[in-house]
Every structure is written in structure tokens, then in C-alpha cells.
Scaffold this motif. Structure first.
Motif, PDB file in Angstrom:
ATOM      1  N   MET A 108       7.130   2.221   6.387  1.00  0.00           N
ATOM      2  CA  MET A 108       7.387   2.680   5.025  1.00  0.00           C
ATOM      3  C   MET A 108       6.333   2.142   4.049  1.00  0.00           C
ATOM      4  O   MET A 108       5.932   2.836   3.099  1.00  0.00           O
ATOM      5  CB  MET A 108       8.779   2.224   4.561  1.00  0.00           C
ATOM      6  N   LEU A 109       5.864   0.912   4.295  1.00  0.00           N
ATOM      7  CA  LEU A 109       4.813   0.363   3.440  1.00  0.00           C
ATOM      8  C   LEU A 109       3.530   1.169   3.599  1.00  0.00           C
ATOM      9  O   LEU A 109       2.855   1.502   2.616  1.00  0.00           O
ATOM     10  CB  LEU A 109       4.555  -1.104   3.809  1.00  0.00           C
ATOM     11  N   LYS A 110       3.204   1.524   4.842  1.00  0.00           N
ATOM     12  CA  LYS A 110       2.013   2.341   5.084  1.00  0.00           C
ATOM     13  C   LYS A 110       2.176   3.711   4.410  1.00  0.00           C
ATOM     14  O   LYS A 110       1.225   4.237   3.813  1.00  0.00           O
ATOM     15  CB  LYS A 110       1.794   2.489   6.592  1.00  0.00           C
ATOM     16  N   ALA A 111       3.383   4.286   4.511  1.00  0.00           N
ATOM     17  CA  ALA A 111       3.627   5.590   3.888  1.00  0.00           C
ATOM     18  C   ALA A 111       3.496   5.506   2.371  1.00  0.00           C
ATOM     19  O   ALA A 111       2.946   6.425   1.731  1.00  0.00           O
ATOM     20  CB  ALA A 111       5.022   6.094   4.265  1.00  0.00           C
ATOM     21  N   ALA A 112       3.991   4.413   1.774  1.00  0.00           N
ATOM     22  CA  ALA A 112       3.873   4.248   0.320  1.00  0.00           C
ATOM     23  C   ALA A 112       2.409   4.177  -0.091  1.00  0.00           C
ATOM     24  O   ALA A 112       1.991   4.776  -1.102  1.00  0.00           O
ATOM     25  CB  ALA A 112       4.613   2.983  -0.117  1.00  0.00           C
ATOM     26  N   ARG A 113       1.612   3.467   0.687  1.00  0.00           N
ATOM     27  CA  ARG A 113       0.190   3.348   0.352  1.00  0.00           C
ATOM     28  C   ARG A 113      -0.546   4.674   0.556  1.00  0.00           C
ATOM     29  O   ARG A 113      -1.469   4.998  -0.202  1.00  0.00           O
ATOM     30  CB  ARG A 113      -0.430   2.230   1.194  1.00  0.00           C
ATOM     31  N   ILE A 114      -0.134   5.441   1.571  1.00  0.00           N
ATOM     32  CA  ILE A 114      -0.717   6.774   1.763  1.00  0.00           C
ATOM     33  C   ILE A 114      -0.398   7.649   0.552  1.00  0.00           C
ATOM     34  O   ILE A 114      -1.277   8.358   0.030  1.00  0.00           O
ATOM     35  CB  ILE A 114      -0.168   7.418   3.060  1.00  0.00           C
ATOM     36  N   ALA A 115       0.849   7.603   0.105  1.00  0.00           N
ATOM     37  CA  ALA A 115       1.257   8.427  -1.041  1.00  0.00           C
ATOM     38  C   ALA A 115       0.490   8.027  -2.302  1.00  0.00           C
ATOM     39  O   ALA A 115       0.037   8.888  -3.068  1.00  0.00           O
ATOM     40  CB  ALA A 115       2.764   8.298  -1.263  1.00  0.00           C
ATOM     41  N   LEU A 116       0.326   6.721  -2.520  1.00  0.00           N
ATOM     42  CA  LEU A 116      -0.412   6.267  -3.697  1.00  0.00           C
ATOM     43  C   LEU A 116      -1.878   6.682  -3.623  1.00  0.00           C
ATOM     44  O   LEU A 116      -2.475   7.091  -4.624  1.00  0.00           O
ATOM     45  CB  LEU A 116      -0.304   4.743  -3.823  1.00  0.00           C
ATOM     46  N   ALA A 117      -2.468   6.578  -2.431  1.00  0.00           N
ATOM     47  CA  ALA A 117      -3.872   6.952  -2.264  1.00  0.00           C
ATOM     48  C   ALA A 117      -4.095   8.434  -2.527  1.00  0.00           C
ATOM     49  O   ALA A 117      -5.209   8.844  -2.875  1.00  0.00           O
ATOM     50  CB  ALA A 117      -4.343   6.593  -0.852  1.00  0.00           C
ATOM     51  N   ASN A 118      -3.037   9.232  -2.379  1.00  0.00           N
ATOM     52  CA  ASN A 118      -3.141  10.677  -2.583  1.00  0.00           C
ATOM     53  C   ASN A 118      -2.467  11.124  -3.875  1.00  0.00           C
ATOM     54  O   ASN A 118      -2.069  12.283  -4.007  1.00  0.00           O
ATOM     55  CB  ASN A 118      -2.553  11.407  -1.384  1.00  0.00           C
ATOM     56  N   ASN A 119      -2.316  10.164  -4.803  1.00  0.00           N
ATOM     57  CA  ASN A 119      -1.811  10.467  -6.150  1.00  0.00           C
ATOM     58  C   ASN A 119      -0.424  11.098  -6.137  1.00  0.00           C
ATOM     59  O   ASN A 119      -0.147  12.052  -6.853  1.00  0.00           O
ATOM     60  CB  ASN A 119      -2.797  11.383  -6.901  1.00  0.00           C
TER      61      ASN A 119
END
Length: 984
Positions: free
Chosen positions: A580-591
Motif C-alpha cells: 500500500m505504501l508503494k501504491a501511495a507513492r505511485i499515485a503521488l508520482a502520477n499526480n
């Protein structure tokens, strides 16, 4: 012959259709044709729906009858049947695999059958539809055969859902093409018989794996063998997760701390196949972790195959897999081909010398020779590509000019472009791919069946789980070769194929979710996600790369959202938190801060389950999301949910209460916006997406209410908490409803108990326990059984006496797991020991009040013998001895009651001596323990309710116990003597 009663899944399997179509057939308004005037009849029941087999057969016959009196009067095909056909065919052409202009076609014409019977319908593209109906180049017999394959595939999927079958840790089948090495096999068998752990080393493709398979086959042992294909995983943690899942196959989740015990419990042979620096990011850590695991086991054996010399591996026997001899090399070279082209002579000698007894090289050289028709041609091709640098089999790693790489290069260039592309796709999937995925054109490779056949002929792939669930893999040397070679010359095609592969992995996740919505399908969900997890991690890691595009990121985010329930049920909270942490960072990186906010909540929720301290990481995500304001109402609500959980963990219930109220209002605002109609017409997909969004909002509202209840409960506002939990029940939706439902019911039980409404508390605890048992949430099962047992002290619930012993046994299994964890900690935590002991006492009380005292006593005796006695013998500190004492109380009580009720069942009256022994035992613990277990109240209730003692109260027993502590003489009149019979 008696009529079989089938569950919904069994009934769908019987008919060869999806459960969704079965449900549609059973709806009261289903009556599609004139001859069909009734729906499918289910059996009357208050529980899950069931069907009589005879009714299924009768209804199936009705569907095959004419639906109309004439061909002109043609009713439309019911939407439920069309939806079933789309699922059956993956909405692709069943014949050519095309995904465009797909139509529903009759196999036997409408004019001839006058029926829309589901097995007479198939999805075809417009071209193939015309080839069947107009040209006749696709015959009816061919379509019937294809339809039969699809029906069998549906049945196979249903079997997997019912069985929850794990396939990725089964032992592969040994090959029949095995020559020589008889002495090596015998030595390995002797080592296995002796209980030795073994390391087999050698270069890739030399035959290490096959050597192990042949030895296991010859051993013929009944011992459990667990096969972990290490090549599928990128880290030691991922390998351990795979092992945990394999040891959870019987339904009991396995924690990291349980692995050694589980391996010893089944005296497993653990095979770790294919260790290589190329696929493990942390080889040294891998050696450390498995050295520790080996040291913690006593009965398990480890068999490791590796391309590298694992110096620190704690094994008893080290074996180097060497080259095949000349005669055996010749046999393997010619195996499966026309032996006439492999005649003795100088050219054969030259080819054998080139291969140097290397098994995979020999197989490739044999395929090259067979393809080009002569040994001479094969040698010339190899020489052209650099045969001057032939690697010896003893090398730890082949370089690119070795004989293996040269043969791979020759074979690869002989493949068609489509076969090359397919091999590259297979090489990208760590868990392999289903044959059906490849053959049905999922990757838009022309003539996929022929491409796959080429790869088989060239010995470039291997299969597992033959049949409808057959998976295709390639060996590590081939995977590394093609991954390095093919994309350089085919970058655009490689990008397109990778996109198709990632889409397919995401689609599989979606299918798993859709097919595991019901509680009884949790086992299927666990098995399928476990099987696909290496491929899923590949998708997530691709999305995490900086160069990943937005589409891949969206796929990874959707997949991570789906995995939460799997991580939760499998007790893989720490691993889930990382995802979930990786997914949150992916989402943030993609605005996409809205998605990141949702993942922050999931991250904290999973971390709370594991006890991991992630407050700092979670707050970092929250701050980054807040920096992206303005946010949607839903995202603001998600942030507030995350903050509410952090406040609860920080011991700030009042702040948590306020935050949860704000979250609820934000989600209500988001819900109101969904109520506004969208402009234009919406198709079926839009409606489904809207339904899912609405379900999501309802679950968000339920989460806010649930956390509000938690905050009220922490402030001891029990009525307000119960109201919030009941409100939450009205909003729970979708696949995770069963998981959330059980927790919510349990919390309502807590509230009612604290309010003194004991009858209601028992009912809610019983409902929660039923849910936890159904979804196999073992960690929560003993929580509910324990509280139910304590509630039964104050209120009788007659329905518990009609419960099934299997459910009670599941509670005991969970308790055993809890006790073992408690005793296996490096330092005993007394608070944890008290918590586990209290759950154990409540569950024992439940067993006794459920009239299962003898079963309860047998379990207690076995658990004490297996766990407590060995622990007590080794206990050195005060904490260890006290933990033993407090954990022994419920087990000793269960044993005594079991003995007492056995005597009563035997003679008709309880044995007074055993009653006195039970009374003495209940008085013996220290006052704190007696109060924690409510021993006085329990004893009074048990003796009055189960033994017929009149007028005994908890207060009177408590008084008796205090007098016993003080040495004051006291007596309890338990059994009044029966009046003597008159002699007159």
C-alpha cells in the motif's frame, strides 16, 4: 438413488455455467420462452441457497426445448445469458481470439433448435460468425468441440473456487527423458532417507532440478514435500511469503514465527529450487534467513539447488551436478527426435564435444539437428556463432559465448517472429502464464497456437499443472537470454507486448475479485492470489519505475486496492502495508492524490493489524497528499480516516471521534455528487463502474462510522458506540463485507455486554463467530469465541448447543496458534499471556456450555502436552513460569470438566469427588486470576445450568473463595441428598 443436494457453486459446476447465470435462472421472473414457464427452483432454506440435482437436470432439459413456436417468433437472448457467454469467452472470439466486433452466435441454428440454450450459444467475431453460418468453413462439429473446451474451463475454475487449491508449491512431474546419473540419484535418496539437508550446485541448465525430482520420485515417501521455485521471486522476503502461504494451505494462516513449527509438524521436505544472484536482490540475507530457519527446525529437511556456491548454507551434504557421460549425452541428444540422424561417427563426436554433457545444451542441439536435418548442419551453425568459447559445465555461470548461449542463439533465430515474441512474454512472467492465455490471443500474437508449438518443439518452455490449468514457463538460462536479446531489436513490439501482459495480469486480479465475493470463496481467493503473486509483484514493480506510464500506474493502483482483503485474511499485514505504501507513492508520482489518500488509510489499517509502527511513514504520505489541495470530498474523507486511526493509536479517542465525524460528512458530500445524473447515455460498463463507485462510497461511510464507534468505545460511551456500529452495518457492501461484518458484530457485542445487555451480547458474538468461521479469519475466530464464552456466563443462548463441533474445533486451532506464538516469543510478554489465557478460558467456557465438554477436554489435554509441558520444563524466569501458570488454568479446567461430564454420562449422576476437585481447582488461582477469568461466576453458572445445582450464585461462590484464602471454614451445599424411599 438419493437426490444430491448441491450448493450454488456445486450446482453451477453441475450445469457448466457461471454462478451469476445460475442466480439469474433462480430469480422468480425468469421465464424466457413460451415452453419455459418457470424459473429454476431452489430449496427452501434460511441459509445459503441450495439446489436438488434432479431439479437442475430437469431445468436444463427445459432450456433445451423450443423457446418459440416458430422461427419467425424469436425472443431476444436474456441479458444474463449474454453476460455468461462474455465471461466464458473473456468477450473474445471463441475461435480466433479477436477482441473486435464480437457477436453471439448459435452453434445449432435458431431455425433448427428454436432455443437460446446457453450451451448452444457461443461468442464469435463477425468474420468467424460468417465463416460458420454462411461459408461453412468452420463446421458445427468444430464449434461444439470448442464449446465443450470452454464449458470444461468454466468447471475447472469452479472446482478451484470450491477447493481453494494451491498449485504453485506442488512438486513438478519428473521427465521421462532422464538418462544416466543413477549414482547421483541413489546418493540423494540415501541422504534424504538419512534426514540430511542437501545443497545441489551447478550451472543453469545442467539438470539440478531434474536430479531432485528423480530422487524424490524414487524415494516414494509419504512425507509432505513443499516445492518453492525461487526463480519466481525477487527477494528473500518474497520467498518466505511463498513458503508461509504453502504452509497455510489447510486454512490456518502461517506467520513468520510459525514457519519452523509448521515444517516440523508435517516433517516436510522443503525444496528451494533455483537460487541465483541474478534473481535474488539479497542473496546474503537469503542465506541468513534460511540458516536461521534451518536451525529452528528439528524434523524438516532442506533441499536447495543453486547456481552459486552458498558457503553459509547449513546443509549436511553438498553435491555438484556434473556433466553427463558420453553414452547418456547421446541418448539425451537424440531423445524425442528421429534417431537415424544421430548415427555414430566423427560428426556426432564433434557435436557431443561441443555440448560437454550439459543437459539443456544437448536438448537444444538435438532440436537444432532435427530441425535442419543433419548433425553437420547443426555443427556448422554453432561454429558460425562462436563455438571457439565453449564453457565447461563446472563453471558457476555461463558467459554469452558458451555452448549453451550459442545453441540458444541458433534455436532462437530459427523461430518465427511470433514464436520469439511469445517466448519473450513468457520470460517476463515470473509465475508463468496459463496456456489458455497464450493460445487465445490475449497478446495479439498471430497464430499463437503455432507459436507455442514451436517453442515446445525447440525445448524452450516447460509446463506445470497439465490440463485445463496448464501453465507455461521457461528455464532461467532461457529467460535471461531472451530478456536480454529480443527487446533490443524489437523495442516497439516489446513495449506493446509488455502493455498487453500487464493488462492481462490486472484482468486476472479483477476476475479473482469477481469470483470471490462470497464468504465460502475466500479459500479460492487466497489460492489464486498466492499463485499469481509473482506476476502481480512484477506489475507493481513496473509501475514503480520512473519511466512507467500513467496506464501502468493505474493498473497497479487498482490491483493494490484489490489485494487488501487477501493481505488481511492471510495475516500478511506487514507485506500488505509495504504494497500500500508503494501504491501511495505511485499515485503521488502520477499526480493522483485522491488515490494516494485512500492507500494511506489502507496502509495504516494493515499496519494496525500487524502492530508495525508506521506512523512516521503514514504521516509523510498524508503531508504530501495535503500539499496537493484542493482535493475531492472522497480524498479528504480518506485523509480523515487515516488521521482517525492514527489518533486512536495515539490514545486520543476524543480527537478520533471528531475526525471520524468529519470523514463521515465528507463521504456524504461525495455520495450526493454521485446522485447527480451524468449527461448522455451510459452503457453497461458505465453502469457497472457507477455501481462500484457507489459501493465504494457506502464502504467509506461504513469505515467512518466504524471508527467513530471505536472512538466512542474507547471513551466508554457504549450506547453511542453501538449506535455507530449498527449504522455502519447499513452501509457495508461488496467483497469485503463479510470481513467487516464480523468485526462490526463483535464490537456491538462488546457494547451490549458493557451495557449489561448480556442476552443481546451473546447473540452478536455468536453472529460474529459464524462470519469469522465462514471467511476463515482465524485470528478473529478465537476473539469471538472467547467473548461469547464469557457472555454465556450471564445469559444462556440455546442455539450454541446445536452448533457443529467442526466450528468449535476451528476455534481451538486458532487458540493453539495463539498459545504457540505466545510461548515462542524470545521474551515472554505477560500482558500477551493474559490476553491469550482469557481468550482460551472464554473458548473453553463456550465448549462446555455448547455441551462439547469432552471434545474441549481432549483438546486441552493435547495442547497442554504438546505446548505447555515442554515450555514449563524449560522455563527459567519468573515471567515464563507465571505465563505457564496463567495459560494452564483454562486448559486444566477443561480437562476436569471433561472428566466430570464423562462420569455423569456414564452413571447418570456427577461424581461428587470430581465436583469437589473442580471446586478446589477454581479456588486455587490467585485472586487476580480468579477475577480475570470470572471463575466464581462461571462455576456458579456451570453447576446450576449444567449440573442441576439449585440457588448457587456467583456472589456465594466468591464468598466461599475468600474464606478459603483466609482459612475460614465454609461449606457449599451443592447436591442435596435425595429423600430415602419409604419402606412402609
Amino acid at each position: 438413488m438419493s437426490d444430491r443436494i448441491l450448493s450454488a457453486l456445486q450446482a453451477a459446476h453441475h450445469l457448466g455455467i457461471t454462478p451469476e447465470l445460475l442466480t439469474a435462472y433462480a430469480r422468480p421472473n425468469f421465464a424466457p420462452g413460451r415452453a419455459t414457464s418457470r424459473p429454476l427452483r431452489s430449496l427452501e432454506s434460511t441459509g445459503p441457497i441450495h439446489f436438488a440435482e434432479s431439479e437442475l437436470d430437469a431445468f436444463d432439459g427445459i432450456l433445451q426445448q423450443p423457446w418459440s413456436k416458430s422461427a419467425k417468433d424469436r425472443p431476444s437472448i436474456p441479458a444474463a445469458i449474454v453476460a455468461h457467454l462474455k465471461a466464458e469467452s473473456r468477450n473474445q472470439c471463441a475461435w480466433c481470439g479477436s477482441g473486435s466486433r464480437i457477436e453471439t452466435a448459435h452453434i445449432g441454428s435458431w431455425a433448427a433448435t428454436l432455443s437460446h440454450y446457453h450451451h448452444n450459444l457461443i461468442r464469435l467475431c463477425s468474420v468467424c460468425h460468417g465463416r460458420h453460418d454462411t461459408e461453412g468453413t468452420i463446421t458445427t462439429a468444430q464449434l461444439k468441440a470448442r464449446k465443450s473446451e470452454m464449458v470444461e474451463a468454466t468447471r475447472a475454475n469452479l472446482r478451484a473456487r470450491m477447493d481453494g487449491t494451491l498449485t504453485h508449491t506442488r512438486i513438478p512431474r519428473p521427465t521421462a527423458r532422464f538418462y544416466g546419473r543413477e549414482n547421483d540419484v541413489d546418493k540423494l535418496v540415501q541422504s534424504l532417507v538419512a534426514g540430511s539437508s542437501i545443497l545441489i550446485s551447478g550451472p543453469g541448465g545442467i539438470g539440478k532440478t531434474e536430479l531432485v525430482l528423480q530422487a524424490l520420485h524414487k524415494l516414494g515417501s509419504d512425507r509432505k514435500a513443499i516445492w518453492v521455485d525461487v526463480e519466481r521471486y525477487a527477494s528473500s522476503s518474497a520467498v518466505l511469503d511463498a513458503l508461509r502461504i504453502a504452509l497455510s494451505a489447510d486454512g490456518e494462516p502461517c506467520g513468520f514465527e510459525d514457519i519452523a513449527h509448521r515444517l516440523d509438524q508435517c516433517e516436510a521436505i522443503l525444496i528451494l529450487d533455483g537460487i541465483d544472484r541474478g534473481n535474488l536482490d539479497d542473496l546474503e540475507d537469503f542465506e541468513d534467513r534460511f540458516s536461521k530457519l534451518h536451525a529452528e527446525t528439528r524434523k524438516a529437511q532442506f533441499v536447495i539447488t543453486s547456481q552459486v556456491n552458498l558457503v553459509r548454507a547449513p546443509v549436511d551434504v553438498r553435491h555438484v551436478a556434473g556433466a553427463l557421460g558420453r553414452a547418456d549425452s547421446h541418448k539425451l541428444l537424440a531423445s524425442g527426435f528421429d534417431e537415424g540422424i544421430f548415427d555414430e561417427g566423427p560428426e556426432l563426436e564433434e557435436l557431443l564435444e561441443l555440448c560437454e554433457g550439459h543437459a539443456l545444451t544437448l536438448q537444444l542441439a538435438g532440436a537444432i539437428t532435427s530441425h535442419y536435418g543433419s548433425v553437420r548442419h547443426c555443427i556448422d551453425l554453432v561454429n558460425e556463432r562462436g563455438s571457439q568459447a565453449i564453457a565447461l559445465p563446472a563453471r558457476q555461470r555461463h558467459d554469452r559465448t558458451s555452448s549453451l548461449d550459442i545453441c540458444l542463439d541458433v534455436a532462437f533465430h530459427a523461430l518465427s517472429p511470433e514464436a520469439q515474441a511469445m517466448l519473450w512474454v513468457i520470460a517476463q512472467a515470473p509465475a508463468g502464464l496459463f496456456r489458455a492465455q497464450l493460445e487465445r490471443g490475449n497478446f495479439e500474437i498471430m497464430e499463437p497456437v503455432e507459436a507455442l508449438a514451436q517453442l515446445r518443439r525447440w525445448n524452450l518452455i516447460y509446463t506445470t499443472d497439465p490440463g485445463i490449468r496448464e501453465r507455461i514457463h521457461c528455464l532461467s538460462p532461457i529467460r535471461l537470454f531472451v530478456a536480454d536479446r529480443w527487446p533490443k531489436a524489437n523495442r516497439e513490439w516489446a513495449d506493446k507486448l509488455k502493455r498487453s501482459l500487464l493488462l492481462d495480469i490486472a484482468m486476472i486480479v479483477s476476475v479473482i475479485e469477481d469470483r470471490s465475493l462470497e464468504a465460502e470463496e475466500v479459500g479460492y481467493m487466497v489460492a489464486r492470489y498466492s499463485e499469481e503473486m509473482p506476476n502481480i509483484n512484477y506489475l507493481i514493480n513496473e509501475a514503480f519505475k520512473k519511466e512507467a506510464n500513467d496506464e501502468v500506474a493505474l493498473l497497479a493502483e487498482a490491483v493494490c486496492s484489490s489485494l487488501v482483503r487477501y493481505f488481511f485474511v492471510q495475516r500478511m499485514a506487514e507485506e500488505g502495508g509495504h504494497a500500500m505504501l508503494k501504491a501511495a507513492r505511485i499515485a503521488l508520482a502520477n499526480n493522483r492524490p485522491d488515490r494516494a489518500a485512500s492507500f494511506a488509510g489502507m496502509l495504516i489499517g494493515l499496519a494496525r493489524q500487524s502492530g508495525a509502527d508506521i506512523a512516521g511513514v503514514a504521516e509523510e504520505v498524508i503531508v504530501k497528499v495535503e500539499a496537493c489541495r484542493p482535493l475531492s470530498d472522497g480524498a479528504e474523507g480518506d485523509l480523515l480516516i487515516a488521521k482517525t486511526m492514527l489518533a486512536l493509536d495515539a490514545g486520543e479517542p476524543e480527537r478520533a471521534s471528531n475526525l471520524s465525524r468529519e470523514a463521515f460528512e465528507r463521504f456524504k458530500a461525495a455520495s450526493r455528487k454521485l446522485d447527480k445524473p451524468l449527461p448522455g447515455d451510459r452503457d453497461e460498463l458505465d453502469e457497472q463502474a457507477e455501481k462500484e463507485r457507489r459501493e465504494g462510497i457506502h464502504n467509506d461511510l461504513a469505515s467512518a462510522l466504524q471508527l467513530h464507534g471505536d472512538a466512542q468505545l474507547a471513551m466508554r460511551k457504549y450506547k453511542e458506540a453501538a449506535d455507530a456500529y449498527r449504522h455502519a452495518l447499513r452501509h457495508q457492501r461488496g467483497a469485503s463485507v463479510a470481513v467487516n461484518l464480523g468485526q462490526t458484530l463483535h464490537q456491538i457485542g462488546n457494547c451490549e455486554g458493557n451495557l449489561g445487555n448480556h442476552a443481546q451480547a451473546t447473540e452478536y458474538y455468536a453472529k460474529a463467530l459464524t462470519v469469522f468461521l465462514a471467511v476463515e479469519m482465524k485470528e478473529f475466530t478465537s476473539n469471538a469465541s472467547g467473548e461469547l464464552g464469557f457472555a454465556l456466563i450471564d445469559a444462556d443462548l440455546p442455539s450454541v448447543r446445536t452448533g457443529k463441533p467442526e466450528g468449535l474445533q476451528a476455534c481451538f486451532e486458532d487458540l493453539e496458534w495463539e498459545i504457540r506464538r505466545c510461548l515462542q516469543d524470545s521474551s515472554v510478554d505477560l500482558n500477551r499471556a493474559f490476553v491469550v489465557a482469557r481468550k482460551a478460558f472464554g473458548t473453553v467456557a463456550l465448549g462446555i456450555f455448547a455441551r462439547q465438554a469432552r471434545l474441549t477436554g481432549d483438546w486441552a489435554l493435547q495442547t497442554a502436552t504438546d505446548l505447555l509441558v515442554p515450555f514449563a520444563d524449560a522455563a527459567a524466569s519468573f515471567d515464563e513460569r507465571f505465563a505457564y501458570t496463567v495459560l494452564n488454568i483454562p486448559l486444566q479446567l477443561a480437562f476436569l470438566v471433561g472428566e466430570l461430564e464423562a462420569s455423569r454420562d456414564s452413571t447418570g449422576d456427577p461424581e461428587i469427588g470430581l465436583v469437589h476437585e473442580l471446586l478446589r481447582f477454581c479456588c486455587s488461582p490467585d485472586p487476580r486470576s480468579r477475577d480475570m477469568f470470572r471463575l466464581a461466576d462461571w462455576l456458579a453458572t456451570y453447576l446450576t445450568r449444567e449440573m442441576g445445582v439449585e440457588g448457587l450464585t456467583g456472589a456465594r461462590v466468591r464468598e466461599f473463595m475468600v474464606n478459603a484464602d483466609d482459612g475460614v471454614h465454609d461449606e457449599l451445599e451443592l447436591f442435596r441428598p435425595r429423600p430415602e424411599k419409604s419402606t412402609e
